[in-house]
Design a protein around this motif. Structure first.
Motif, mmCIF file in Angstrom:
data_model
loop_
_atom_site.group_PDB
_atom_site.id
_atom_site.type_symbol
_atom_site.label_atom_id
_atom_site.label_comp_id
_atom_site.label_asym_id
_atom_site.label_seq_id
_atom_site.Cartn_x
_atom_site.Cartn_y
_atom_site.Cartn_z
ATOM 1 N N VAL A 33 2.636 4.097 -1.621
ATOM 2 C CA VAL A 33 4.039 4.091 -1.806
ATOM 3 C C VAL A 33 4.310 5.618 -2.497
ATOM 4 N N SER A 37 7.258 7.843 -0.751
ATOM 5 C CA SER A 37 8.028 8.608 -1.609
ATOM 6 C C SER A 37 8.170 10.069 -1.764
ATOM 7 N N LEU A 77 8.837 1.563 3.179
ATOM 8 C CA LEU A 77 8.558 0.990 1.985
ATOM 9 C C LEU A 77 8.102 -0.698 2.251
ATOM 10 N N THR A 81 5.030 -2.726 1.682
ATOM 11 C CA THR A 81 4.920 -4.017 0.874
ATOM 12 C C THR A 81 4.500 -5.203 1.341
#
Length: 96
Positions: A33, A37, A77, A81
């Motif tokens: 993550v 990002s 993302l 996830t």
């Protein structure tokens, strides 16, 4: 007595192994993550280099790739996830 102690030790070791594996999955997920990002922010910064004043004003309309960056980031993302959730579910012991 020796046999029950050995059973207890094995169960505790199995729980520790499970906890360690889940922690590793969590750390890997956090790292992924953070990487995703960081990549998205770097893309935004490259876009902002075109018109820094617009960024300061909060006017994102001048950034031609603004929608693509956001959608790509959200998609990555979501995928990350879902893979994390699948890995956690696969790591949990099956009940009989």
């Amino acid at each position: 007595m020796q046999e029950s102690n050995e059973d207890l030790r094995e169960r505790l070791q199995a729980q520790l192994d499970l906890a360690a594996g889940l922690c590793r999955l969590g750390f890997t997920y956090g790292e992924q993550v953070a990487t995703l990002s960081t990549e998205a922010v770097q893309k935004w910064v490259r876009q902002a280099d075109h018109d820094a004043e617009a960024l300061i004003r909060g006017d994102f309309s001048v950034f031609p790739e603004k929608g693509r960056i956001a959608v790509d980031h959200w998609t990555a993302l979501l995928s990350c996830t879902l893979e994390f959730q699948k890995a956690v579910l696969a790591a949990l012991p099956k009940r009989e």
